[in-house]
Design a protein around this motif. Structure first.
Motif, PDB file in Angstrom:
ATOM      1  N   GLN A   7       0.854  -1.282   0.017  1.00  0.00           N
ATOM      2  CA  GLN A   7      -0.091   0.049   0.093  1.00  0.00           C
ATOM      3  C   GLN A   7       0.790   1.051   0.071  1.00  0.00           C
ATOM      4  OE1 GLN A   7      -3.637  -0.325   2.551  1.00  0.00           O
ATOM      5  NE2 GLN A   7      -2.558  -1.747   3.528  1.00  0.00           N
ATOM      6  N   PRO A   8       1.576   1.425  -1.143  1.00  0.00           N
ATOM      7  CA  PRO A   8       2.509   2.654  -1.323  1.00  0.00           C
ATOM      8  C   PRO A   8       1.690   3.902  -1.247  1.00  0.00           C
ATOM      9  CG  PRO A   8       2.207   1.701  -3.189  1.00  0.00           C
ATOM     10  CD  PRO A   8       1.397   0.702  -2.301  1.00  0.00           C
ATOM     11  N   LYS A   9       2.416   5.054  -0.940  1.00  0.00           N
ATOM     12  CA  LYS A   9       2.052   6.377  -1.197  1.00  0.00           C
ATOM     13  C   LYS A   9       2.149   6.461  -2.935  1.00  0.00           C
ATOM     14  CE  LYS A   9       2.847   8.763   3.053  1.00  0.00           C
ATOM     15  NZ  LYS A   9       3.529   9.820   3.767  1.00  0.00           N
ATOM     16  N   MET A  10       1.368   7.256  -3.732  1.00  0.00           N
ATOM     17  CA  MET A  10       1.282   7.915  -4.954  1.00  0.00           C
ATOM     18  C   MET A  10       2.736   8.312  -5.269  1.00  0.00           C
ATOM     19  SD  MET A  10      -2.404   9.334  -5.483  1.00  0.00           S
ATOM     20  CE  MET A  10      -3.797   8.281  -5.202  1.00  0.00           C
ATOM     21  N   GLU A  11       3.218   8.156  -6.344  1.00  0.00           N
ATOM     22  CA  GLU A  11       4.671   8.644  -6.801  1.00  0.00           C
ATOM     23  C   GLU A  11       4.834   8.538  -8.141  1.00  0.00           C
ATOM     24  OE1 GLU A  11       8.125   6.636  -5.220  1.00  0.00           O
ATOM     25  OE2 GLU A  11       7.344   4.776  -5.507  1.00  0.00           O
ATOM     26  N   LYS A  12       5.742   9.458  -8.701  1.00  0.00           N
ATOM     27  CA  LYS A  12       5.749   9.247 -10.206  1.00  0.00           C
ATOM     28  C   LYS A  12       7.039   8.398 -10.450  1.00  0.00           C
ATOM     29  CE  LYS A  12       3.805  13.890 -10.944  1.00  0.00           C
ATOM     30  NZ  LYS A  12       3.927  15.308 -11.761  1.00  0.00           N
ATOM     31  N   GLU A  13       7.966   8.040  -9.541  1.00  0.00           N
ATOM     32  CA  GLU A  13       8.849   6.826  -9.551  1.00  0.00           C
ATOM     33  C   GLU A  13       8.497   5.748  -9.041  1.00  0.00           C
ATOM     34  OE1 GLU A  13      11.931   8.954  -8.021  1.00  0.00           O
ATOM     35  OE2 GLU A  13      12.558  10.098  -9.756  1.00  0.00           O
ATOM     36  N   LEU A  14       9.290   4.711  -8.812  1.00  0.00           N
ATOM     37  CA  LEU A  14       9.122   3.445  -8.465  1.00  0.00           C
ATOM     38  C   LEU A  14       9.828   3.068  -7.077  1.00  0.00           C
ATOM     39  CD1 LEU A  14       8.646   1.474 -11.728  1.00  0.00           C
ATOM     40  CD2 LEU A  14       6.753   2.535 -10.617  1.00  0.00           C
ATOM     41  N   LYS A  15      10.309   3.993  -6.439  1.00  0.00           N
ATOM     42  CA  LYS A  15      11.042   3.887  -5.131  1.00  0.00           C
ATOM     43  C   LYS A  15      10.516   2.753  -4.257  1.00  0.00           C
ATOM     44  CE  LYS A  15      13.368   8.257  -5.841  1.00  0.00           C
ATOM     45  NZ  LYS A  15      13.686   9.628  -5.054  1.00  0.00           N
ATOM     46  N   GLN A  16       9.360   3.193  -3.892  1.00  0.00           N
ATOM     47  CA  GLN A  16       8.896   2.138  -3.094  1.00  0.00           C
ATOM     48  C   GLN A  16       8.638   0.856  -3.477  1.00  0.00           C
ATOM     49  OE1 GLN A  16       5.242   4.643  -0.802  1.00  0.00           O
ATOM     50  NE2 GLN A  16       5.625   5.293  -2.966  1.00  0.00           N
ATOM     51  N   LEU A  17       8.455   0.553  -4.713  1.00  0.00           N
ATOM     52  CA  LEU A  17       8.318  -0.780  -5.260  1.00  0.00           C
ATOM     53  C   LEU A  17       9.709  -1.424  -5.202  1.00  0.00           C
ATOM     54  CD1 LEU A  17       7.220  -3.205  -6.822  1.00  0.00           C
ATOM     55  CD2 LEU A  17       7.451  -2.061  -8.943  1.00  0.00           C
ATOM     56  N   GLU A  18      10.902  -0.615  -5.689  1.00  0.00           N
ATOM     57  CA  GLU A  18      12.421  -1.082  -5.743  1.00  0.00           C
ATOM     58  C   GLU A  18      12.796  -1.461  -4.340  1.00  0.00           C
ATOM     59  OE1 GLU A  18      15.171   0.795  -7.978  1.00  0.00           O
ATOM     60  OE2 GLU A  18      13.427   2.434  -8.491  1.00  0.00           O
ATOM     61  N   GLU A  19      12.333  -0.602  -3.150  1.00  0.00           N
ATOM     62  CA  GLU A  19      12.523  -1.048  -1.725  1.00  0.00           C
ATOM     63  C   GLU A  19      11.834  -2.231  -1.286  1.00  0.00           C
ATOM     64  OE1 GLU A  19      10.969   2.220   0.510  1.00  0.00           O
ATOM     65  OE2 GLU A  19      12.506   3.724  -0.096  1.00  0.00           O
ATOM     66  N   THR A 153      -5.753  -4.266  -3.038  1.00  0.00           N
ATOM     67  CA  THR A 153      -5.009  -3.263  -2.062  1.00  0.00           C
ATOM     68  C   THR A 153      -4.986  -1.862  -2.850  1.00  0.00           C
ATOM     69  OG1 THR A 153      -2.651  -2.756  -1.435  1.00  0.00           O
ATOM     70  CG2 THR A 153      -2.634  -3.756  -3.561  1.00  0.00           C
ATOM     71  N   SER A 154      -5.239  -0.816  -2.059  1.00  0.00           N
ATOM     72  CA  SER A 154      -5.143   0.605  -2.335  1.00  0.00           C
ATOM     73  C   SER A 154      -3.896   1.409  -2.010  1.00  0.00           C
ATOM     74  CB  SER A 154      -6.443   1.493  -1.927  1.00  0.00           C
ATOM     75  OG  SER A 154      -6.160   1.901  -0.566  1.00  0.00           O
ATOM     76  N   HIS A 155      -3.748   2.583  -2.642  1.00  0.00           N
ATOM     77  CA  HIS A 155      -2.406   3.325  -2.194  1.00  0.00           C
ATOM     78  C   HIS A 155      -2.692   3.782  -0.598  1.00  0.00           C
ATOM     79  CE1 HIS A 155      -1.896   4.221  -6.721  1.00  0.00           C
ATOM     80  NE2 HIS A 155      -0.663   4.417  -6.005  1.00  0.00           N
ATOM     81  N   ALA A 156      -1.792   4.298  -0.214  1.00  0.00           N
ATOM     82  CA  ALA A 156      -1.942   4.851   1.392  1.00  0.00           C
ATOM     83  C   ALA A 156      -2.469   6.183   1.579  1.00  0.00           C
ATOM     84  CB  ALA A 156      -0.508   4.623   2.024  1.00  0.00           C
ATOM     85  N   ASP A 157      -2.374   6.935   0.359  1.00  0.00           N
ATOM     86  CA  ASP A 157      -2.984   8.112   0.623  1.00  0.00           C
ATOM     87  C   ASP A 157      -3.813   8.420  -0.635  1.00  0.00           C
ATOM     88  OD1 ASP A 157      -0.896   7.894  -1.586  1.00  0.00           O
ATOM     89  OD2 ASP A 157       0.139   9.797  -1.057  1.00  0.00           O
ATOM     90  N   GLY A 158      -4.434   9.843  -1.048  1.00  0.00           N
ATOM     91  CA  GLY A 158      -5.288  10.114  -2.015  1.00  0.00           C
ATOM     92  C   GLY A 158      -6.646   9.903  -1.661  1.00  0.00           C
ATOM     93  N   SER A 159      -7.474  10.668  -2.384  1.00  0.00           N
ATOM     94  CA  SER A 159      -9.028  10.610  -2.237  1.00  0.00           C
ATOM     95  C   SER A 159      -9.613  10.453  -3.408  1.00  0.00           C
ATOM     96  CB  SER A 159      -9.502  11.536  -1.213  1.00  0.00           C
ATOM     97  OG  SER A 159      -9.350  12.934  -1.900  1.00  0.00           O
ATOM     98  N   TYR A 160     -10.940   9.878  -3.477  1.00  0.00           N
ATOM     99  CA  TYR A 160     -11.605   9.808  -4.636  1.00  0.00           C
ATOM    100  C   TYR A 160     -12.398  11.272  -4.735  1.00  0.00           C
ATOM    101  CZ  TYR A 160     -15.567   8.124  -7.723  1.00  0.00           C
ATOM    102  OH  TYR A 160     -16.141   8.235  -8.636  1.00  0.00           O
ATOM    103  N   ARG A 161     -12.060  11.829  -6.092  1.00  0.00           N
ATOM    104  CA  ARG A 161     -12.767  13.049  -6.360  1.00  0.00           C
ATOM    105  C   ARG A 161     -12.744  14.236  -5.325  1.00  0.00           C
ATOM    106  NH1 ARG A 161     -17.509  11.301 -10.406  1.00  0.00           N
ATOM    107  NH2 ARG A 161     -16.268   9.965 -12.050  1.00  0.00           N
ATOM    108  N   GLY A 162     -11.613  14.108  -4.515  1.00  0.00           N
ATOM    109  CA  GLY A 162     -11.458  15.060  -3.236  1.00  0.00           C
ATOM    110  C   GLY A 162     -12.522  14.739  -2.193  1.00  0.00           C
ATOM    111  N   ALA A 163     -12.983  13.590  -2.023  1.00  0.00           N
ATOM    112  CA  ALA A 163     -13.676  13.154  -0.751  1.00  0.00           C
ATOM    113  C   ALA A 163     -12.805  13.675   0.243  1.00  0.00           C
ATOM    114  CB  ALA A 163     -13.964  11.830  -1.092  1.00  0.00           C
ATOM    115  N   GLU A 164     -13.662  14.023   1.331  1.00  0.00           N
ATOM    116  CA  GLU A 164     -12.790  14.273   2.821  1.00  0.00           C
ATOM    117  C   GLU A 164     -12.424  13.042   3.356  1.00  0.00           C
ATOM    118  OE1 GLU A 164     -15.768  16.621   5.159  1.00  0.00           O
ATOM    119  OE2 GLU A 164     -15.668  18.196   3.664  1.00  0.00           O
ATOM    120  N   THR A 165     -13.207  12.066   3.282  1.00  0.00           N
ATOM    121  CA  THR A 165     -12.618  10.762   3.784  1.00  0.00           C
ATOM    122  C   THR A 165     -11.784   9.734   2.901  1.00  0.00           C
ATOM    123  OG1 THR A 165     -14.655  10.727   5.179  1.00  0.00           O
ATOM    124  CG2 THR A 165     -13.384   8.552   4.855  1.00  0.00           C
ATOM    125  N   SER A 166     -10.946   9.309   3.220  1.00  0.00           N
ATOM    126  CA  SER A 166     -10.079   8.253   2.337  1.00  0.00           C
ATOM    127  C   SER A 166      -9.476   7.093   3.425  1.00  0.00           C
ATOM    128  CB  SER A 166      -8.836   8.892   1.854  1.00  0.00           C
ATOM    129  OG  SER A 166      -8.347   7.993   0.772  1.00  0.00           O
TER     130      SER A 166
END
Length: 208
Positions: A7-19, A153-166
């Motif tokens: 459940q990584p944070k969103m990122e533009k690279e693949l650093k968490q996958l590499e780890e 599995t989902s990302h650890a961060d981010g929300s659906y269309r700006g919803a207050e809850t994630s």
């Protein structure tokens, strides 16, 4: 089968996958969220080949695509969201793919052959407790219907269309539709051994 569910944070690279690839050299398969690979499909293929590990996730092209990469770095499945053709074989396991809200909008339908595992990469967390429970219930029913393991599995961060809850979500159901684990607001990486059914959770620095 030793499966890592991240459940990584969103990122533009693949650093968490590499780890995670370096941390779990004996894993057979990695499952990461919808869109995690972003624009780095070629790099993801190279990482799969370098670490001799299958990678299942999604990327942007520019919309969401589902992808299964085998341990040699070859793409076995590559389709647009809401498309058809979602069965691939990895190390003898027949794998079906539901990408995020395909769970709700189309499901798997009738499958002419048996399935061992249904993967369900999800983009962001659930926007309500009700949605969380709805998706868990659907996953249980689909796993039981197809007599297959089902992992989401989902990302650890981010929300659906700006919803207050994630609410970050990760889960695994057995072929009887019973829970092996359900994670709510718990973004630790999971290592699942399907032979022993042992579950190990790992804290990943910088993820939570």
């Amino acid at each position: 089968m030793r499966i890592v569910i991240g459940q990584p944070k969103m990122e533009k690279e693949l650093k968490q996958l590499e780890e995670e690839l370096m941390a779990h050299p004996d894993a057979d398969m990695f499952i990461f969220p919808e869109g995690y690979i972003h624009a780095n499909l070629e790099q993801a293929c190279k990482l799969a080949g370098m670490h001799h590990t299958a990678i299942i996730s999604g990327y942007k092209n520019p919309k969401d695509w589902a992808v299964i990469i085998d341990a040699s770095g070859d793409i076995l499945l590559n389709r647009a969201k809401y498309g058809e053709g979602s069965i691939a074989e990895v190390k003898g396991w027949r794998i079906a793919f539901l990408l995020c809200d395909e769970l709700v909008l189309q499901g798997l339908g009738e499958q002419p052959e048996s399935i061992d595992l249904i993967v369900h990469p999800i983009g962001v967390g659930m926007f309500s407790e009700e949605q969380f429970q709805e998706w868990i219930d659907l996953a249980k029913n689909i796993a039981k219907q197809h007599q297959a393991f089902m992992i989401g599995t989902s990302h650890a961060d981010g929300s659906y269309r700006g919803a207050e809850t994630s609410i970050p979500i990760a889960y695994c159901m057995n072929p009887q539709g019973e829970e092996i684990f359900i994670r709510k607001n718990d973004t630790r990486t999971i290592l699942l051994d399907t032979e022993t059914m042992q579950i190990t959770a790992y804290e990943v620095a910088g993820w939570s």
